[in-house]
Design a protein around this motif. Structure first.
Motif, PDB file in Angstrom:
ATOM      1  N   MET A  69       0.837  -1.181   0.000  1.00  0.00           N
ATOM      2  CA  MET A  69       0.000   0.000   0.000  1.00  0.00           C
ATOM      3  C   MET A  69       0.875   1.236   0.000  1.00  0.00           C
ATOM      4  SD  MET A  69      -3.090  -1.052   0.153  1.00  0.00           S
ATOM      5  CE  MET A  69      -3.187  -2.415  -0.767  1.00  0.00           C
ATOM      6  N   LYS A  70       0.272   2.333   0.187  1.00  0.00           N
ATOM      7  CA  LYS A  70       1.046   3.536  -0.012  1.00  0.00           C
ATOM      8  C   LYS A  70       2.041   3.782   1.098  1.00  0.00           C
ATOM      9  CE  LYS A  70      -0.808   7.077  -1.890  1.00  0.00           C
ATOM     10  NZ  LYS A  70      -0.041   7.096  -3.080  1.00  0.00           N
ATOM     11  N   LYS A  71       3.323   3.734   0.757  1.00  0.00           N
ATOM     12  CA  LYS A  71       4.348   3.964   1.757  1.00  0.00           C
ATOM     13  C   LYS A  71       4.721   5.428   1.827  1.00  0.00           C
ATOM     14  CE  LYS A  71       4.070  -0.217   2.417  1.00  0.00           C
ATOM     15  NZ  LYS A  71       3.096  -0.347   1.380  1.00  0.00           N
ATOM     16  N   ALA A  72       4.195   6.230   0.904  1.00  0.00           N
ATOM     17  CA  ALA A  72       4.471   7.654   1.017  1.00  0.00           C
ATOM     18  C   ALA A  72       3.924   8.207   2.299  1.00  0.00           C
ATOM     19  CB  ALA A  72       3.849   8.386  -0.162  1.00  0.00           C
ATOM     20  N   GLU A  73       2.759   7.687   2.685  1.00  0.00           N
ATOM     21  CA  GLU A  73       2.167   8.183   3.907  1.00  0.00           C
ATOM     22  C   GLU A  73       3.018   7.827   5.116  1.00  0.00           C
ATOM     23  OE1 GLU A  73       0.344   5.669   2.233  1.00  0.00           O
ATOM     24  OE2 GLU A  73      -1.138   6.766   1.101  1.00  0.00           O
ATOM     25  N   MET A  74       3.894   6.856   4.963  1.00  0.00           N
ATOM     26  CA  MET A  74       4.685   6.407   6.087  1.00  0.00           C
ATOM     27  C   MET A  74       5.945   7.230   6.268  1.00  0.00           C
ATOM     28  SD  MET A  74       4.379   2.360   5.766  1.00  0.00           S
ATOM     29  CE  MET A  74       4.097   2.180   4.051  1.00  0.00           C
ATOM     30  N   GLY A  75       6.319   7.988   5.244  1.00  0.00           N
ATOM     31  CA  GLY A  75       7.531   8.752   5.358  1.00  0.00           C
ATOM     32  C   GLY A  75       8.746   7.879   5.588  1.00  0.00           C
ATOM     33  N   ARG A  76       8.793   6.719   4.933  1.00  0.00           N
ATOM     34  CA  ARG A  76       9.898   5.804   5.164  1.00  0.00           C
ATOM     35  C   ARG A  76      10.411   5.298   3.834  1.00  0.00           C
ATOM     36  NH1 ARG A  76       9.172   0.437   4.595  1.00  0.00           N
ATOM     37  NH2 ARG A  76       7.087  -0.291   4.187  1.00  0.00           N
ATOM     38  N   PHE A  77      11.428   4.465   3.907  1.00  0.00           N
ATOM     39  CA  PHE A  77      11.989   3.907   2.683  1.00  0.00           C
ATOM     40  C   PHE A  77      12.400   2.480   2.936  1.00  0.00           C
ATOM     41  CE2 PHE A  77      15.216   5.976   5.094  1.00  0.00           C
ATOM     42  CZ  PHE A  77      16.255   5.068   5.116  1.00  0.00           C
TER      43      PHE A  77
ATOM     44  N   SER B 119       8.216   3.679  -6.505  1.00  0.00           N
ATOM     45  CA  SER B 119       6.946   3.199  -7.055  1.00  0.00           C
ATOM     46  C   SER B 119       6.063   2.647  -5.951  1.00  0.00           C
ATOM     47  CB  SER B 119       7.201   2.110  -8.107  1.00  0.00           C
ATOM     48  OG  SER B 119       7.959   2.604  -9.190  1.00  0.00           O
ATOM     49  N   ASN B 120       6.686   1.916  -5.049  1.00  0.00           N
ATOM     50  CA  ASN B 120       5.954   1.366  -3.921  1.00  0.00           C
ATOM     51  C   ASN B 120       5.469   2.458  -2.974  1.00  0.00           C
ATOM     52  OD1 ASN B 120       5.103  -0.942  -2.260  1.00  0.00           O
ATOM     53  ND2 ASN B 120       6.619  -0.140  -0.828  1.00  0.00           N
ATOM     54  N   ALA B 121       6.242   3.554  -2.893  1.00  0.00           N
ATOM     55  CA  ALA B 121       5.836   4.680  -2.063  1.00  0.00           C
ATOM     56  C   ALA B 121       4.632   5.403  -2.654  1.00  0.00           C
ATOM     57  CB  ALA B 121       6.997   5.664  -1.903  1.00  0.00           C
ATOM     58  N   ILE B 122       4.497   5.368  -3.966  1.00  0.00           N
ATOM     59  CA  ILE B 122       3.388   6.061  -4.626  1.00  0.00           C
ATOM     60  C   ILE B 122       2.110   5.230  -4.569  1.00  0.00           C
ATOM     61  CG2 ILE B 122       2.546   7.042  -6.805  1.00  0.00           C
ATOM     62  CD1 ILE B 122       5.504   7.453  -7.587  1.00  0.00           C
ATOM     63  N   VAL B 123       2.199   3.967  -4.983  1.00  0.00           N
ATOM     64  CA  VAL B 123       0.995   3.156  -5.105  1.00  0.00           C
ATOM     65  C   VAL B 123       0.431   2.847  -3.722  1.00  0.00           C
ATOM     66  CG1 VAL B 123       2.080   0.875  -5.035  1.00  0.00           C
ATOM     67  CG2 VAL B 123       0.015   1.200  -6.376  1.00  0.00           C
ATOM     68  N   GLY B 124      -0.878   2.792  -3.634  1.00  0.00           N
ATOM     69  CA  GLY B 124      -1.506   2.524  -2.341  1.00  0.00           C
ATOM     70  C   GLY B 124      -2.989   2.274  -2.476  1.00  0.00           C
ATOM     71  N   SER B 125      -3.700   2.419  -1.366  1.00  0.00           N
ATOM     72  CA  SER B 125      -5.129   2.130  -1.347  1.00  0.00           C
ATOM     73  C   SER B 125      -5.918   3.078  -2.238  1.00  0.00           C
ATOM     74  CB  SER B 125      -5.650   2.207   0.084  1.00  0.00           C
ATOM     75  OG  SER B 125      -5.366   3.474   0.651  1.00  0.00           O
ATOM     76  N   GLY B 126      -5.322   4.214  -2.585  1.00  0.00           N
ATOM     77  CA  GLY B 126      -6.010   5.158  -3.470  1.00  0.00           C
ATOM     78  C   GLY B 126      -6.387   4.561  -4.806  1.00  0.00           C
ATOM     79  N   ILE B 127      -5.658   3.517  -5.242  1.00  0.00           N
ATOM     80  CA  ILE B 127      -5.954   2.879  -6.525  1.00  0.00           C
ATOM     81  C   ILE B 127      -7.363   2.281  -6.533  1.00  0.00           C
ATOM     82  CG2 ILE B 127      -5.042   0.598  -5.916  1.00  0.00           C
ATOM     83  CD1 ILE B 127      -3.859   0.416  -8.715  1.00  0.00           C
ATOM     84  N   LEU B 128      -7.883   1.923  -5.355  1.00  0.00           N
ATOM     85  CA  LEU B 128      -9.218   1.337  -5.268  1.00  0.00           C
ATOM     86  C   LEU B 128     -10.319   2.362  -5.507  1.00  0.00           C
ATOM     87  CD1 LEU B 128      -8.706  -0.914  -2.116  1.00  0.00           C
ATOM     88  CD2 LEU B 128      -8.523  -1.574  -4.512  1.00  0.00           C
TER      89      LEU B 128
ATOM     90  N   GLY C 270       6.976  -4.612  -0.354  1.00  0.00           N
ATOM     91  CA  GLY C 270       7.021  -5.360  -1.606  1.00  0.00           C
ATOM     92  C   GLY C 270       5.777  -6.187  -1.815  1.00  0.00           C
ATOM     93  N   LEU C 271       5.273  -6.807  -0.732  1.00  0.00           N
ATOM     94  CA  LEU C 271       4.035  -7.580  -0.814  1.00  0.00           C
ATOM     95  C   LEU C 271       2.870  -6.700  -1.241  1.00  0.00           C
ATOM     96  CD1 LEU C 271       2.353 -10.160  -0.277  1.00  0.00           C
ATOM     97  CD2 LEU C 271       2.186  -9.430   2.113  1.00  0.00           C
ATOM     98  N   SER C 272       2.818  -5.491  -0.707  1.00  0.00           N
ATOM     99  CA  SER C 272       1.735  -4.577  -1.044  1.00  0.00           C
ATOM    100  C   SER C 272       1.738  -4.227  -2.523  1.00  0.00           C
ATOM    101  CB  SER C 272       1.858  -3.294  -0.213  1.00  0.00           C
ATOM    102  OG  SER C 272       1.821  -3.575   1.149  1.00  0.00           O
ATOM    103  N   LEU C 273       2.921  -3.943  -3.056  1.00  0.00           N
ATOM    104  CA  LEU C 273       3.018  -3.601  -4.475  1.00  0.00           C
ATOM    105  C   LEU C 273       2.613  -4.777  -5.349  1.00  0.00           C
ATOM    106  CD1 LEU C 273       3.762  -1.505  -6.582  1.00  0.00           C
ATOM    107  CD2 LEU C 273       6.136  -2.256  -6.424  1.00  0.00           C
ATOM    108  N   LEU C 274       3.055  -5.980  -4.981  1.00  0.00           N
ATOM    109  CA  LEU C 274       2.665  -7.173  -5.737  1.00  0.00           C
ATOM    110  C   LEU C 274       1.159  -7.391  -5.689  1.00  0.00           C
ATOM    111  CD1 LEU C 274       5.520  -9.669  -4.748  1.00  0.00           C
ATOM    112  CD2 LEU C 274       5.197  -8.512  -6.944  1.00  0.00           C
TER     113      LEU C 274
END
Length: 506
Positions: free
Chosen positions: A1-9, A81-90, A223-227
């Motif tokens: 899910m969106k890792k941008a909201e987490m402010g992490r890497f 890419s993983n930081a961008i993609v998230g629950s918003g896609i739904l 990684g699981l979230s992106l997959l």
């Protein structure tokens, strides 16, 4: 899910974890002593050399000394890419269903370009400001007010992300249990009530994981979230060619009976009969009361800015130009992914798309095995992601109110329980995930994409005059962000008031 909201890497496998300090729950990378500064950055541009080699005695070491990055270009693209993609896609198909295909593509293009431009501003500001922490840039630019604005926006975005994940649990877990247990009549069964299930999952699974002192293996859930999202996209595309439009009358009537309790019984066949071929034609421009949610949903989906600077710091052969290339590839990949998910979801259900796309498939497919696997994968991903999102919120709160105090399990547990309880209250009492996407997208996401990067740039980049093209562009970007934030918020609040008055009139 969106890792941008987490402010992490994501930490790449070849990194030395010992270089990360642990003076808070969430491990920002405060580098240790820099060894080979004299030749390591010889090939970077002069602006980056000034940033990386600056050794002002009046500054703290972690503001000026940065260890060489160890993450490859490809891995950095994956992380961003993983930081961008998230629950918003739904929620993107819902946005397209209320804007039309052409208007949605226009909005998606502008939001992605604006987000990429704000990354450019943020990287340039970091170089000039001499810091790779979002909150620290805010403090350098506007003092305590700037630090609070950055910290508050990141925290709000994280709360919104957690809420969206728990909304998925609330929507999808009852359907999974119903399918696995082959239950037809759900009347009075507490374990099929989404509110109860959210509380149960929060107490049994999320809370114990959230009480850990460090992320550990939870970092690999990214990684699981992106997959899971890629798998979700593939299923959405495949199901477009399996689900007929219009749906059979018995499915439509069943859906209406289950979801429109306020309508009289005589209205059901009439509504079903109106589902003709006309409702299965794509529309290109749509304007209605739900159109106002499109821009906030899109901005929510593209927020990754708290993760930009940590990913930049870990980039091998670090330079601003190289990081912009990472950003361009990542944003383009997510642009295509978002467009395909929204388009095929919309072309499957057209005007009947719900605010959470996965939930829309229930009436059409019933106990479909592939859909059940998707639901399970998404549920596992979001459940494991919620504890990860709690870490930066708790670390930010601890750093803000107790920066000098030693670790305390009592304080650690109290903050964790408070965050989780507040998020559960939101999920139980907020009507739909659309409202979460809308409110957070219009407020915190607009701050992180538009307002803060441009304001920090204008304040901290001293070498450009206010009359330069760059500063004028940043000023226009700042003003457009203010218009987007307050305009969207006003329209959303008006829609809430209008909806409340309509419900009160029934």
């Amino acid at each position: 899910m969106k890792k941008a909201e987490m402010g992490r890497f994501n930490i790449s496998p070849d990194e030395d974890s010992s270089s990360y300090s642990s003076n808070s729950d969430f491990n920002y990378s405060y580098p240790t002593k820099q060894a080979a500064l004299k030749s390591h950055y010889a090939d970077v541009d002069p602006e980056n050399q000034n940033f990386l080699l600056e050794s002002n005695l009046g500054k703290k070491k972690y503001e000026t000394d940065f260890h060489p990055g160890t993450t490859s270009f490809g891995m950095s693209v994956f992380n961003l890419s993983n930081a961008i993609v998230g629950s918003g896609i739904l929620g993107l198909s819902f946005a397209m269903a209320n804007t039309g295909i052409a208007l949605f593509i226009i909005l998606l293009t502008f939001v992605s370009i604006f987000s990429l431009y704000s990354v450019h501003l943020l990287l340039k500001t970091a170089n000039e400001g001499g810091s790779l922490l979002y909150e620290q840039l805010g403090h350098k630019a506007f003092g305590l007010v700037g630090k609070l604005a950055a910290s508050g926006s990141i925290t709000m975005q994280n709360i919104g992300a957690m809420s969206s994940y728990l909304f998925i649990v609330k929507y999808e877990l009852p359907l999974v249990i119903k399918a696995l247990m082959n239950i037809e009549d759900t009347t009075g069964l507490w374990y099929l009530n989404g509110d109860y299930l959210v509380l149960l999952v929060s107490l049994v699974l999320i809370l114990p994981l959230s009480l850990l002192r460090n992320l550990g293996y939870l970092g690999y859930t990214s990684g699981l979230s992106l997959l899971c999202m890629v798998f979700f996209l593939i299923v959405v595309i495949c199901k477009k060619f399996e689900i007929p439009c219009p749906l059979p009358a018995e499915i439509i009537i069943s859906e209406i009976v289950n979801n429109t309790i306020t309508q009289p019984t005589s209205f059901v066949p009439e509504m079903a009969s109106n589902m003709t071929d006309d409702s299965c034609r794509p529309r290109y421009f749509i304007f209605n009361s739900q159109t106002v949610y499109a821009v906030p949903i899109l901005t929510f989906s593209f927020v990754c800015h708290p993760a930009i600077l940590p990913i930049y710091e870990e980039l091998k052969d670090r330079s601003r130009r190289r990081m912009m290339n990472v950003s361009k590839i990542s944003f383009f990949a997510m642009f295509l992914m978002y467009l395909l998910a929204a388009l095929f979801g919309y072309l499957t259900f057209y005007g009947r798309v719900e605010s959470e796309l996965l939930h829309t498939y229930s009436a059409a497919l019933g106990n479909d095995v592939l859909l059940l696997i998707v639901r399970l994968a998404v549920l596992v991903a979001v459940t494991l992601t919620v504890p990860v999102v709690i870490f930066p919120i708790r670390g930010s709160i601890t750093h803000l109110f107790c920066p000098t105090k030693d670790f305390s399990w009592w304080r650690h547990s109290l903050i964790t329980v408070s965050i989780l309880a507040f998020t559960n209250v939101l999920v139980i009492f907020v009507p739909t995930i659309r409202d979460i996407f809308g409110f957070i997208g219009a407020s915190a996401a607009a701050m992180l994409i538009f307002i803060l990067p441009s304001a920090f740039y204008i304040k901290l980049v001293k070498k450009e005059s206010m009359k330069s093209v760059q500063k004028i562009g940043a000023m226009l970007f700042l003003l457009s962000g203010i218009v987007v934030m307050f305009g969207s918020m006003a329209l959303i609040v008006l829609d809430w008031i209008h909806g409340a008055s309509q419900n009160g009139g029934h």
